[in-house]
Structures are given as C-alpha cells and as structure tokens.
Design a protein around this motif. Sequence first.
Motif, PDB file in Angstrom:
ATOM      1  N   ALA A  98       3.304  -4.891   6.617  1.00 35.57           N
ATOM      2  CA  ALA A  98       3.725  -3.601   7.138  1.00 35.57           C
ATOM      3  C   ALA A  98       3.265  -2.256   6.859  1.00 35.57           C
ATOM      4  N   THR A  99       3.248  -2.318   5.588  1.00 39.30           N
ATOM      5  CA  THR A  99       2.638  -0.807   4.916  1.00 39.30           C
ATOM      6  C   THR A  99       1.092  -0.718   5.016  1.00 39.30           C
ATOM      7  N   SER A 102       0.718   0.272   8.730  1.00 39.54           N
ATOM      8  CA  SER A 102       1.241   1.409   9.196  1.00 39.54           C
ATOM      9  C   SER A 102       0.264   2.798   8.711  1.00 39.54           C
TER      10      SER A 102
END
Length: 103
Positions: A98-99, A102
């Motif tokens: 997710a990091t 993003s």
Amino acid sequence: HPKNYINFRNSFDIKTSIVLIVLFLLSALAVIYSMYLSHTFKSDPYILGVQGRYFLPILPMLLLAIRQIPIKYPRNLNQSFVIIMLVINMIYMLWMFATILSI
C-alpha cells in the motif's frame, strides 16, 4: 505437570552459562567496535551509530545464561506461533504494498 506441557529445566550448568555470557560480551564488543571503525571520527568523544537493535540477536544468549526459572509452554504453542507470525508478515506485506502503490 500436565501432559500437554513441555518443561525445560535449567539445562545449563555454570560452565555453559559462563561461556554464553563471555560470548555475549565479546559479541557486544564486536558490535561497538564495528561502529567505532565505521561511524566514528577520531575527534568524536564517544562512539557513534550504536543502537539497541544491533544487540537483539545476541540477547537470547544472555537471557538463557542467566535464567533460573524453568520454562513451561503448551505443546501446541509452535503451531500457534507460526500462524501468528504468518499473519503479522501478511499485514506487514500489505502495508508495504500500500505504501509503494501510494507513492
């Protein structure tokens, strides 16, 4: 003791405990010396770069050497430990993805 528990007594004699403590101290000195060689200037009054995380891999040696209380844990703890670690790793991987996505 109940049948479903494993009991580890104090399996180390004094000689083994002393050897483990000496190995811990030598390893700790090696960590500090490596930080002295790689991160510290000659003009610095103290050694830079030493962090507690560098001592975590050698901490079990010291703890096993000085323990006095027998260790008791359920036999099925190994399976539970593996499942817990898998879940923690999956959560961490999802957080990493997710990091990355993003950015």
